[in-house]
Design an enzyme around this catalytic site. Structure first.
Site, mmCIF file in Angstrom:
data_model
loop_
_atom_site.group_PDB
_atom_site.id
_atom_site.type_symbol
_atom_site.label_atom_id
_atom_site.label_comp_id
_atom_site.label_asym_id
_atom_site.label_seq_id
_atom_site.Cartn_x
_atom_site.Cartn_y
_atom_site.Cartn_z
ATOM 1 N N HIS A 135 0.734 -0.607 0.297
ATOM 2 C CA HIS A 135 -0.142 0.220 0.264
ATOM 3 C C HIS A 135 1.347 1.150 0.056
ATOM 4 C CE1 HIS A 135 -3.443 -2.031 0.471
ATOM 5 N NE2 HIS A 135 -4.344 -1.147 0.501
ATOM 6 N N LYS A 148 -10.815 -7.335 7.464
ATOM 7 C CA LYS A 148 -11.561 -6.931 9.049
ATOM 8 C C LYS A 148 -10.991 -5.522 9.357
ATOM 9 C CE LYS A 148 -7.932 -8.676 11.749
ATOM 10 N NZ LYS A 148 -7.254 -8.550 12.848
#
Lengths: 278, 195
Positions: B38, B106
């Site tokens: 990322h 999550k």
């Protein structure tokens, strides 16, 4: 079996199964839940079953290995340390574990779960004639949501007493939401220094969930658990009555100027185990 | 709770139909991406031609798997989701610049990601936290890695998945189950802290 193999087998057991008291607590939570929360608890129990049957890691985050060693007189720390290092390399290859030791200056992964102060090892001498080694495989997600507070904390209305501690715990869990994989196991420790309460909180995670606490503290633990579970965060943080399976409390004498609270959080995949070496 | 089966890659039209609260089974290829990928995509903005996988319409998976090295490549051992919140500073950019249509993870993500999801058409799939052994059953094939120098858990891997279960918790209409649960727990907290 040599000590290295003993520690390797401890790794295998802890990475691929949960202690019976943790599984029992998850099963007990099923009765309270319905709908989505109940389904997620069923999935968790199914995951535990598959991991045990196939000897697979329960979770891909096989954690920071944290060892708590209690050694009788005459056993060298160096020898235990070396056995742990060798067992760690072998466990990483053979179970396998995920290589989680990252050197933070260059961010290089050592690829074998060993490095500077990795695994973490705490030694204590013991008068027993057995060597006792407890292992926690502590996930990073729940480590990131653990907190330290210094009381008084005005924003929470938290003064220097157990009610103040309760306020810190609820704030920590509310901030964590579902990020650390609830239902959580929570270790709460109060004392005079940051390092000491952090370690006390970690040691609390070694307790069995159904273990009797010393007289006078168990009511406080019950209150903590009840309040945490009325936050409504639930399994996976997607709503429900089971946000934590247990809350343990311990303290150390503090300094007149300090009142430090550690809220140490573990995920539902609460992987701990013990090796007794005769 | 009958799940809806979906196939990757996803188009904007596919994604706009999905809503918070729906259970889905994800099929097709997904790409693992966590902290280092990322940050790398955000800071270096590599050209699509430098990336060996197709990001347009892709579903990315916040996951650092456990792998076993074999003679030729790697075998997938287990892999569940990692905490998505750490990707919050970068995710909006991946959605806008590379055309990501779905994120599996999550714990949910924040307002910047939700805003990008609404503007571009993207959803968040909450999968089964900590259930790596169960989810491993749904992975059929693994290819890669790209960016091996980030370490095996942090590299990008392509996974072919069959019926990977997830609950949609953030959608392209700006709905977030995580925001709703936070509001509920904030309210409960205020009550519990009242003297």
């Amino acid at each position: 079996m040599d000590l290295e193999t003993g520690i390797f087998e401890l790794y295998r057991k802890v990475a691929t199964s949960l202690p019976p008291d943790v599984e029992e607590a998850l099963r007990g939570a099923l009765k309270r839940e319905r709908g989505r929360a109940r389904y997620f608890l069923e999935v968790i129990l199914e995951n535990i079953r598959i991991a045990r049957a196939k000897t697979l890691p329960l979770c891909q985050d096989t954690g920071i290995p944290i060892f708590f060693v209690e050694a009788p007189p005459g056993i060298s720390e160096q020898r235990i340390r070396e056995a742990i290092t060798r067992a760690t390399r072998r466990a990483t290859q053979e179970i396998p574990l995920r290589p989680n030791a990252v050197e933070p200056v260059t961010n290089t992964n050592s690829d074998d779960n060993t490095g500077r102060e990795f695994p973490i090892i705490y030694f204590r001498s013991s008068q027993k004639n057995n060597l006792r080694i407890d292992l926690l495989l502590k996930g990073g997600g729940s480590e990131n949501v653990s907190q330290i507070y210094k009381l008084p904390e005005e924003s929470l209305g938290a003064g220097r007493d157990l009610d103040g501690v309760r306020r810190c715990v609820l704030d920590a869990i509310n901030r964590a939401q579902g990020r650390g994989c609830p239902p959580y196991v929570v270790g709460v420790a109060v004392g005079g220094s940051v390092d000491q309460v952090s370690l006390l909180g970690k040691r609390l995670l070694l307790r069995r969930l159904d273990e009797e606490t010393e007289a006078g503290l168990s009511e406080f633990e019950t209150r903590l658990l009840r309040d945490i579970n009325s936050l409504g965060i639930g399994p996976f943080g997607l709503g429900g009555k089971t946000t934590a399976l247990a809350a343990h409390f311990d303290y150390a004498h503090r300094h007149p100027a300090t009142y430090i609270v550690a809220v140490t959080i573990s995920c539902w995949a609460h992987r701990r185990g013990r090796l007794i070496w005769r | 709770m009958k799940p809806r089966r979906i196939q990757t890659p996803l188009s904007e039209k596919d994604v706009r139909k999905l809503r918070v609260g729906q259970f889905v089974l994800i099929n097709g290829y997904i790409l693992t991406a966590r902290d280092r990928i990322h940050r790398f995509l955000f800071e270096e903005r590599p050209d699509r031609r430098e990336i060996p996988f197709e990001l347009e319409g892709a579903v990315i998976y916040h996951c650092g798997p456990v792998l076993r090295e074999t003679d030729e490549n790697y075998r997938f051992v287990v892999g569940g989701p990692t905490t998505s919140a750490r990707m919050e500073p970068y995710e909006w950019f991946l959605i806008k610049h590379y055309g990501i249509r779905g994120i599996i993870g999550k714990g949910g993500m924040g307002e910047n990601t939700l805003k990008a999801m609404k503007e571009e058409g993207c959803v968040y799939f909450h999968t089964l936290s900590g259930c790596a052994a169960l989810l491993a059953d749904r992975i059929r094939e693994i290819q890669g890695p790209w960016k091996e120098e980030f370490g095996l858990p942090e590299a990008m891997w392509l996974l072919y998945v069959e019926d990977l279960p997830a609950l949609i918790t953030m959608d392209s209409e700006g709905n977030s189950l995580h925001r709703k649960i936070r509001e509920t727990s904030d309210k409960a907290l205020r009550r519990l802290l009242k003297r």
